[in-house]
Design an enzyme around this catalytic site. Structure first.
Site, short mmCIF file in Angstrom:
data_model
loop_
_atom_site.label_atom_id
_atom_site.label_comp_id
_atom_site.label_asym_id
_atom_site.label_seq_id
_atom_site.Cartn_x
_atom_site.Cartn_y
_atom_site.Cartn_z
NE ARG A 1 -45.60 33.91 -34.13
CZ ARG A 1 -46.04 32.66 -34.23
NH1 ARG A 1 -46.84 32.17 -33.29
NH2 ARG A 1 -45.68 31.88 -35.23
CE LYS B 1 -39.44 31.06 -35.53
NZ LYS B 1 -40.87 30.85 -35.29
CD GLN C 1 -41.06 29.41 -48.21
OE1 GLN C 1 -40.43 29.42 -47.15
NE2 GLN C 1 -42.37 29.34 -48.25
CB THR D 1 -45.40 25.34 -43.05
OG1 THR D 1 -46.82 25.25 -42.89
CG2 THR D 1 -44.84 26.12 -41.89
N GLY E 1 -51.10 24.60 -33.71
CA GLY E 1 -52.16 23.95 -34.46
C GLY E 1 -52.72 22.82 -33.60
CG ASN F 1 -43.65 30.25 -32.44
OD1 ASN F 1 -43.18 30.04 -33.55
ND2 ASN F 1 -44.36 29.34 -31.80
CE LYS G 1 -1.75 36.77 -27.36
NZ LYS G 1 -1.35 37.20 -28.70
CG ASN H 1 7.79 33.37 -8.51
OD1 ASN H 1 6.72 32.87 -8.24
ND2 ASN H 1 8.10 34.62 -8.20
CB ALA I 1 12.63 44.90 -8.51
#
Ligand code: UD1
Ligand code: MG
Length: 456
Positions: A17, A24, A79, A85, A142, A230, A355, A381, A427
């Site tokens: 679903r 899921k 499984q 289930t 259920g 679900n 970074k 600075n 600069a």
């Protein structure tokens, strides 16, 4: 009562679903795969063993669990065919054979079940105890059918239920505590004669009751804990409600202000100090901690980071895996990543990226700058447009800048390079060689023009 506890988590289904190529239990809630929420709760209950039943994308599910947990109690059971289930539990028969224990069965798609609720569930000894809840809209679950005396009779799946049974609002959570031996004995007796042609675990309590065993119902009052995921709508609804609950706790218990709570995402693992104000459209992910008296302006995302107290993070910043200490100012539109650290009272302004860089106490990089793999001292600075040229196309190289340095606008620092304390760059300099302390360099490539102060 058996004192030892084993836990089984059902996580082998595909989750048709979800309409997804991904199993899921790998879908994320609160920033982490569904399965890891359940594993964490299970581990907190101090069991002897945690068996995770895997099937669909078994390798990926195993990897997702192992990425977060390094717990020898967690074991994986395969499984082979997803036959329901009941069959999923049966695949752990060998692993659990001879265990004189209680077996708590959890569902990988019921992620918000609370540890305390489970502890209460485990307190009542019986062949089976089923955790139930009453839902306004029980569709899909259920139904728990009680006898006239109000005792457990049976569980009927939605697809097998009659109109009368469909009207029942008490549902099976898919969470149970069994006597391990009795569970496996009863499991041999279930069949797949039902609407889905599956072996239902939900038939086991009915069989036990028919055999005269005690089956108890544990009716809980918090639907959010018990609801399953679900489909994607349920996942989104759960996310929204979990987020609302997290933010409510932060407001009521921690004293955090949210100007527009509905537009903010905060991980349930985040810790935020009092009198911090969080504006609209802010995202706080993972185990982020934020101190007191901070202001987080709109549009910012903070992920797995540590923010001190009295910090202002202005609009539209991204801070990931980084540390911002007390009294710093960040942004607007700044990025910190890869273990960046701002020492107290330092400032990072607009279009500045840090970074893997440490900016020292009271230092400033206020405009248009990239600082990567750099260590910067105190009260320095960094002028507008400065770049640490840290990558030569093959390797990354470090830049070290001392205390009280003035890096002039548009300086290129070609790493590896060291700029001594008290130095300055003109600069537009392109700095290719180390700059001695207290000297001014300028030009392309930069050369020493004068000593600005005597070294002491
Ligand atoms: C199940 C219960 C239902 C309950 C609901 C609560 C059954 C038959 N029904 O229905 O009574 O109200 O949970 O959420 O048990 N799984 C496997 N192998 C399989 C099939 C499923 O490991 O062969 C796993 C799934 O990955 C999932 C869990 O079991 O984590 C539940 O399966 P799902 O198909 O979601 O069952 P529901 O229809 O929700
Ligand atoms: Mg389900």
């Amino acid at each position: 009562m058996n004192s030892e506890l084993d836990i089984l988590i059902l996580a082998a289904g595909l989750g048709t679903r979800m309409r997804s190529g991904k199993a899921k239990v790998l879908h994320h809630l609160d920033g982490r795969p569904l399965i890891t929420h359940v594993c964490e709760t299970a581990a907190n209950l101090d069991p002897e063993n945690i068996f995770v039943v895997v099937g669909h994308q078994a390798e990926e599910v195993t990897a997702a669990v192992n990425a977060e947990f390094n717990d020898p109690r967690i074991k994986f059971v395969r499984q082979e065919k997803m036959l329901g289930t009941g069959d999923a539990v049966a695949s752990a028969r060998e692993a659990l054979s001879g265990r004189d224990s209680r077996l708590l069965v959890l569902s990988g798609d019921v992620p918000l079940i609370n540890e305390q609720t489970l502890r209460s569930l485990l307190e009542t000894p019986s062949a089976a105890t089923i955790l139930t809840v009453t839902l306004h809209d029980p569709t899909g679950y259920g139904r728990v059918i009680r006898s006239e005396e109000g005792k457990f009779d049976r569980i009927v799946e939605q697809k097998d239920a009659s109109p009368d049974e469909l009207a029942v609002k008490e549902i099976n959570s898919g969470i149970y505590c069994f006597d391990t031996g009795k569970l496996f004995a009863a499991l041999s007796k279930i069949s797949n004669h039902n609407a889905q042609g599956e072996y239902y675990l939900t038939d086991v309590p009915g069989i036990l009751r028919q055999e005269g065993e005690t089956v108890r119902l544990f009716l809980h009052n918090d639907p959010l804990e018990i609801e399953g995921v679900n489909d994607r709508r349920q996942l989104a609804e759960m996310e929204t409600r979990l987020r609302a609950r997290t933010i409510e706790k932060l407001m009521l218990d921690a004293g955090v202000t949210f100007t527009d709570p509905s537009s903010v995402y905060v991980s349930s693992r985040a810790v935020i100090g009092r009198d911090t104000v969080i504006y609209q459209n802010v995202t706080i992910e993972g185990s982020t901690t934020i101190g007191e008296n901070c202001v987080i302006r709109p549009g910012t995302r903070i992920s797995a980071s540590k923010v001190g107290s009295s910090v202002e993070i202005r609009d539209n910043c991204l801070i990931a895996d980084s540390t911002v200490n007390d009294n710093c100012v960040v942004g607007p539109m700044a990025q910190l990543r890869g273990g960046a650290e701002m020492a107290e009272n330092s400032h990072v302004g607009n279009f500045v990226e840090l970074k893997k860089t440490r900016l020292g106490k009271g230092s400033k990089a206020n405009h248009l700058t990239y600082l990567g793999d750099a260590t910067i001292g105190e009260k320095t600075n960094i002028g507008a447009g400065t770049i640490t040229c840290n990558y030569d196309g093959t390797h990354k190289h470090p830049t070290t800048i001392g205390d009280n340095v003035k890096i002039g606008s548009d300086t290129m620092l070609v790493a590896p390079v060291i700029v001594g304390d008290g130095a300055a760059t003109g600069a537009g300099s392109v700095v290719t060689k180390d700059v001695p302390a207290n000297s001014l360099v300028a030009g392309v490539p930069a050369k020493v023009k004068k000593v600005v102060a005597k070294e002491s």
